[in-house]
Design a protein around this motif. Structure first.
Motif, PDB file in Angstrom:
ATOM      1  N   UNK A 175    -156.806  24.467  -7.625  1.00  0.00           N
ATOM      2  CA  UNK A 175    -156.317  23.135  -7.280  1.00  0.00           C
ATOM      3  C   UNK A 175    -155.641  22.526  -8.501  1.00  0.00           C
ATOM      4  N   UNK A 176    -154.314  22.457  -8.467  1.00  0.00           N
ATOM      5  CA  UNK A 176    -153.550  21.896  -9.571  1.00  0.00           C
ATOM      6  C   UNK A 176    -153.090  20.484  -9.216  1.00  0.00           C
ATOM      7  N   UNK A 177    -153.047  19.633 -10.209  1.00  0.00           N
ATOM      8  CA  UNK A 177    -152.603  18.256 -10.036  1.00  0.00           C
ATOM      9  C   UNK A 177    -151.378  18.000 -10.910  1.00  0.00           C
ATOM     10  N   UNK A 178    -150.383  17.312 -10.344  1.00  0.00           N
ATOM     11  CA  UNK A 178    -149.219  16.936 -11.137  1.00  0.00           C
ATOM     12  C   UNK A 178    -149.504  15.637 -11.877  1.00  0.00           C
ATOM     13  N   UNK A 179    -149.245  15.641 -13.168  1.00  0.00           N
ATOM     14  CA  UNK A 179    -149.406  14.439 -13.996  1.00  0.00           C
ATOM     15  C   UNK A 179    -148.125  14.241 -14.789  1.00  0.00           C
ATOM     16  N   UNK A 180    -147.642  13.017 -14.808  1.00  0.00           N
ATOM     17  CA  UNK A 180    -146.404  12.683 -15.508  1.00  0.00           C
ATOM     18  C   UNK A 180    -146.733  11.852 -16.745  1.00  0.00           C
ATOM     19  N   UNK A 181    -146.230  12.293 -17.878  1.00  0.00           N
ATOM     20  CA  UNK A 181    -146.379  11.549 -19.132  1.00  0.00           C
ATOM     21  C   UNK A 181    -144.991  11.186 -19.661  1.00  0.00           C
ATOM     22  N   UNK A 182    -144.912  10.049 -20.284  1.00  0.00           N
ATOM     23  CA  UNK A 182    -143.671   9.686 -20.972  1.00  0.00           C
ATOM     24  C   UNK A 182    -144.043   9.080 -22.315  1.00  0.00           C
TER      25      UNK A 182
ATOM     26  N   UNK B 109    -143.529  16.626 -17.449  1.00  0.00           N
ATOM     27  CA  UNK B 109    -144.133  16.896 -16.149  1.00  0.00           C
ATOM     28  C   UNK B 109    -145.143  18.028 -16.300  1.00  0.00           C
ATOM     29  N   UNK B 110    -146.374  17.773 -15.870  1.00  0.00           N
ATOM     30  CA  UNK B 110    -147.441  18.759 -16.024  1.00  0.00           C
ATOM     31  C   UNK B 110    -148.031  19.134 -14.668  1.00  0.00           C
ATOM     32  N   UNK B 111    -148.488  20.366 -14.555  1.00  0.00           N
ATOM     33  CA  UNK B 111    -149.302  20.822 -13.434  1.00  0.00           C
ATOM     34  C   UNK B 111    -150.554  21.435 -14.048  1.00  0.00           C
ATOM     35  N   UNK B 112    -151.703  20.845 -13.780  1.00  0.00           N
ATOM     36  CA  UNK B 112    -152.909  21.279 -14.477  1.00  0.00           C
ATOM     37  C   UNK B 112    -154.120  21.271 -13.554  1.00  0.00           C
ATOM     38  N   UNK B 113    -155.087  22.116 -13.882  1.00  0.00           N
ATOM     39  CA  UNK B 113    -156.367  22.092 -13.177  1.00  0.00           C
ATOM     40  C   UNK B 113    -157.457  21.482 -14.059  1.00  0.00           C
ATOM     41  N   UNK B 114    -157.040  20.894 -15.174  1.00  0.00           N
ATOM     42  CA  UNK B 114    -157.992  20.259 -16.081  1.00  0.00           C
ATOM     43  C   UNK B 114    -157.346  19.019 -16.700  1.00  0.00           C
ATOM     44  N   UNK B 115    -157.568  17.861 -16.087  1.00  0.00           N
ATOM     45  CA  UNK B 115    -156.902  16.636 -16.519  1.00  0.00           C
ATOM     46  C   UNK B 115    -157.321  16.218 -17.925  1.00  0.00           C
ATOM     47  N   UNK B 116    -158.582  16.398 -18.269  1.00  0.00           N
ATOM     48  CA  UNK B 116    -159.049  16.016 -19.609  1.00  0.00           C
ATOM     49  C   UNK B 116    -158.370  16.856 -20.682  1.00  0.00           C
ATOM     50  N   UNK B 117    -158.225  18.143 -20.409  1.00  0.00           N
ATOM     51  CA  UNK B 117    -157.591  19.042 -21.390  1.00  0.00           C
ATOM     52  C   UNK B 117    -156.133  18.670 -21.628  1.00  0.00           C
ATOM     53  N   UNK B 118    -155.391  18.479 -20.535  1.00  0.00           N
ATOM     54  CA  UNK B 118    -153.967  18.198 -20.719  1.00  0.00           C
ATOM     55  C   UNK B 118    -153.768  16.839 -21.349  1.00  0.00           C
ATOM     56  N   UNK B 119    -154.618  15.864 -21.034  1.00  0.00           N
ATOM     57  CA  UNK B 119    -154.494  14.542 -21.642  1.00  0.00           C
ATOM     58  C   UNK B 119    -154.671  14.623 -23.155  1.00  0.00           C
ATOM     59  N   UNK B 120    -155.663  15.380 -23.574  1.00  0.00           N
ATOM     60  CA  UNK B 120    -155.912  15.556 -25.001  1.00  0.00           C
ATOM     61  C   UNK B 120    -154.770  16.306 -25.678  1.00  0.00           C
ATOM     62  N   UNK B 121    -154.277  17.338 -25.017  1.00  0.00           N
ATOM     63  CA  UNK B 121    -153.206  18.144 -25.598  1.00  0.00           C
ATOM     64  C   UNK B 121    -151.904  17.352 -25.702  1.00  0.00           C
TER      65      UNK B 121
ATOM     66  N   UNK C  66    -146.514  24.947 -23.913  1.00  0.00           N
ATOM     67  CA  UNK C  66    -147.829  24.672 -23.332  1.00  0.00           C
ATOM     68  C   UNK C  66    -147.854  25.160 -21.884  1.00  0.00           C
ATOM     69  N   UNK C  67    -148.899  25.882 -21.522  1.00  0.00           N
ATOM     70  CA  UNK C  67    -148.974  26.491 -20.190  1.00  0.00           C
ATOM     71  C   UNK C  67    -148.995  25.470 -19.060  1.00  0.00           C
ATOM     72  N   UNK C  68    -149.532  24.288 -19.308  1.00  0.00           N
ATOM     73  CA  UNK C  68    -149.658  23.284 -18.245  1.00  0.00           C
ATOM     74  C   UNK C  68    -148.454  22.353 -18.153  1.00  0.00           C
ATOM     75  N   UNK C  69    -147.498  22.497 -19.061  1.00  0.00           N
ATOM     76  CA  UNK C  69    -146.298  21.652 -19.035  1.00  0.00           C
ATOM     77  C   UNK C  69    -145.189  22.395 -18.301  1.00  0.00           C
ATOM     78  N   UNK C  70    -144.780  21.831 -17.170  1.00  0.00           N
ATOM     79  CA  UNK C  70    -143.761  22.465 -16.339  1.00  0.00           C
ATOM     80  C   UNK C  70    -142.352  22.181 -16.833  1.00  0.00           C
TER      81      UNK C  70
END
Length: 247
Positions: free
Chosen positions: A83-90, A102-114, A230-234
């Motif tokens: 289950x991947x979630x799209x998260x947008x950062x600017x 634009x990110x697609x990740x299965x770990x929101x805490x990890x991608x937020x920190x990264x 980064x693997x989670x950054x699309x």
């Protein structure tokens, strides 16, 4: 990667090593899996899946890889997708640079920190999560290499396709469409004999470019590479004009 930035395209063309292609295809596969999981495996009824597949095909992702990703996402494979979630950062970097990530990740805490780490390393500041900067506009992009093509025929096809605009740079023509017209324009171009797309996607384009000097541009490119690796950054979009170096 995927997003339409000339740097992403140049990086792909010049960096066709096996490792780079494998990473690129893995990101495409993730996007295809998510689209298939949400809307099913039928391309005719799943617009998000059509867009994801178009993007992958334009970068020569093998048909078997695409079909495997669709199967995983739609649950028809034993290895169903996570289950991947799209998260947008600017955020903002020095010199007026704006990034949209634009990110697609299965770990929101990890991608937020990264993401925080990557912006900090680039001497940048993160904006509000989920927001699209005002100077970025969603556009359909079709890019065609013009080598061996009659330009009169190509320009006539573009005008008849319903595209909004086009631009010729170096050996490429970039065709811009309204996002809702992307499928229609792409199909018309294909019917008129222009189907060898280098890029075929709905993406974000900046309307307000900033110029950097050579040293600033080099540092910026290095930062962009770190984000894109980064693997989670699309995709990473920016407002830097890489065609002009400021004196």
């Amino acid at each position: 990667m995927a997003g339409h930035s000339k740097w992403a395209n140049i990086k792909h063309r010049k960096g066709a090593q096996d490792a780079a292609r494998a990473k690129l295809f893995a990101k495409f596969a993730k996007e295809i899996m998510v689209a298939a999981a949400k809307g099913g495996p039928d391309l005719s009824s799943n617009a998000s899946l059509r867009l994801a597949v178009s993007k992958a095909k334009a970068k020569s992702m093998p048909k078997a890889n695409i079909e495997n990703a669709i199967a995983k996402g739609s649950g028809t494979s034993k290895n169903a997708s996570d289950s991947f979630k799209e998260i947008i950062y600017s955020g903002n970097l020095k010199h007026g640079i704006i990034l949209l990530v634009i990110c697609l990740t299965d770990n929101q805490n990890r991608i937020s920190s990264d993401i925080q780490y990557l912006f900090k390393k680039a001497n940048g500041v993160i904006g509000k999560t989920g927001s699209i900067p005002f100077n970025f506009e969603r556009k359909g992009i079709l890019e065609i290499k013009i080598e061996g093509i009659k330009m009169d025929d190509l320009e006539m096809a573009i005008m008849e396709s319903g595209a909004e605009d086009y631009k010729i740079e170096d050996e490429y023509v970039t065709i811009y469409t309204n996002p809702s017209d992307f499928d229609k324009v792409k199909e018309k171009m294909e019917k008129m004999g222009f189907s060898n797309f280098e890029t075929a996607e709905v993406t974000f384009v900046s309307n307000d470019k900033v110029q950097l000097n050579e040293e600033e541009l080099d540092k910026f490119m290095n930062s962009i590479e770190e984000f894109e690796d980064h693997d989670d950054i699309q995709a990473v979009y920016h407002n830097v004009d890489i065609d002009i170096i400021k004196e």
